[in-house]
Write an enzyme that holds these catalytic residues in place. Structure first.
Site, short mmCIF file in Angstrom:
data_model
loop_
_atom_site.label_atom_id
_atom_site.label_comp_id
_atom_site.label_asym_id
_atom_site.label_seq_id
_atom_site.Cartn_x
_atom_site.Cartn_y
_atom_site.Cartn_z
CG ASP A 1 -1.88 1.18 1.20
OD1 ASP A 1 -2.96 1.04 0.61
OD2 ASP A 1 -1.55 2.24 1.78
CG HIS B 1 -7.79 12.55 -8.76
ND1 HIS B 1 -7.87 11.45 -7.92
CD2 HIS B 1 -8.64 13.47 -8.25
CE1 HIS B 1 -8.74 11.70 -6.95
NE2 HIS B 1 -9.23 12.92 -7.13
CG ASN C 1 -5.15 11.05 -5.64
OD1 ASN C 1 -4.43 11.19 -6.62
ND2 ASN C 1 -5.76 9.92 -5.36
CD GLU D 1 -4.60 3.98 -1.61
OE1 GLU D 1 -4.82 4.32 -0.43
OE2 GLU D 1 -5.48 4.02 -2.50
CG ASP E 1 -4.44 8.66 -12.50
OD1 ASP E 1 -4.82 8.11 -11.45
OD2 ASP E 1 -5.22 9.15 -13.34
#
Length: 293
Positions: free
Chosen positions: A169, A182, A177, A212, A186
């Protein structure tokens, strides 16, 4: 060796398709030699004929290193070599104007059938991988995860071969974010998966488990070996520099990882729960850590 990326998977599929087509043509030409007594291709009379055909040339080059350790690919190579050796025997008998023993012809056809089955098994496996890839990161999606983990679990039961799971994680991903947007999030996911893939083997299975979160299944791997790989993944993630704007601004992130065995004595669901708990122990322990359960 690194884990597969989509372009590599498509390349492997294309090579398998070429091999299927070329061997079908080769077989038809061989039948003409055996039945109609036309002159054979001299390459088929060589001791290394299995390295001279189109598939053999690819099989024995560095381009095939991507899947050189894949069990089906290894079995395919054995069947392919045996088939060419028996084909040479058949051709030599024809040229010597001797009859062909039915046992030899049956053995040749058995190897040919083994090749056919393994060709299509490989193609089906890699085609499924391409279909189930996450379009953003290139990791596999959860769509086929349960079936693949069940298959690996059953194999571990039959062979007593150790397998391991790693749950990863990305730390503070929501903050990325929220602060950078975002698009940067990404980019972070994509770059992180690329870093992970350079640590994994081609046949390790990398799944995007959540936003994630990623789950990795590592066949034929002990818990100690998996812990070592997890530590290496943690290191490469922490070392990566992610440039996210035209000014060259860089972003650094870390990840928390859990490790457990895919124990034949327990269910796949139990193993996923266990590795998830190990990952959360890494989170609660301060992040950028590996924990084993």
């Amino acid at each position: 060796m690194t884990a597969f990326i989509p372009q590599q998977l498509r390349f492997v599929i294309a090579e398998i398709d070429k091999a299927i087509d070329s061997h079908q043509q080769w077989y038809q030409n061989l039948l003409r030699v055996l039945v109609s007594r036309v002159s054979p291709d001299e390459k088929d009379r060589l001791d290394d004929a299995h390295q001279q055909c189109q598939f053999g040339q690819w099989y024995h080059t560095p381009q095939a290193d991507l899947i050189q350790d894949h069990p089906t690919f290894i079995s395919l190579g054995v069947a392919h070599e045996n088939m060419h050796k028996r084909a040479k025997q058949l051709i030599d008998l024809v040229l010597a104007k001797q009859s062909i023993p039915v046992e030899l012809f049956d053995a040749f056809n058995d190897d040919l059938e083994k090749m056919r089955v393994q060709f299509y098994a490989l193609r089906h496996e890699f085609a499924d991988l391409v279909q189930n890839l996450d379009p953003l990161t290139g990791a596999q999606t959860r769509a086929g995860m349960q079936a693949e983990l069940n298959k690996e679990h059953a194999l571990a039961k039959r062979s007593q071969q150790p397998s391991a799971l790693v749950m990863l994680d990305i730390d503070h991903f929501k903050n990325v974010n929220d602060r950078y947007g975002h698009a940067v999030g990404d980019l972070l996911l994509t770059k992180t998966v690329q870093s992970i893939q350079h640590v994994l083997r081609p046949y390790d299975q990398l799944y995007r488990y959540g936003g994630e979160e990623f789950l990795i299944c590592m066949p034929n791997t002990t818990l100690e070996q998996a812990q070592h790989v997890a530590e290496r993944m943690r290191e490469v993630i922490a070392e990566q520099k992610i440039t996210y704007d035209k000014a060259g601004s860089e972003l650094y992130v870390t990840a928390s990882l859990g490790v457990t065995s895919l124990d034949p004595a327990h269910s796949v669901e139990d193993a996923i729960n266990m590795v998830d708990k190990a990952m959360y122990e890494a989170k609660s322990g301060g992040r950028n850590l590996v924990r084993v359960r």
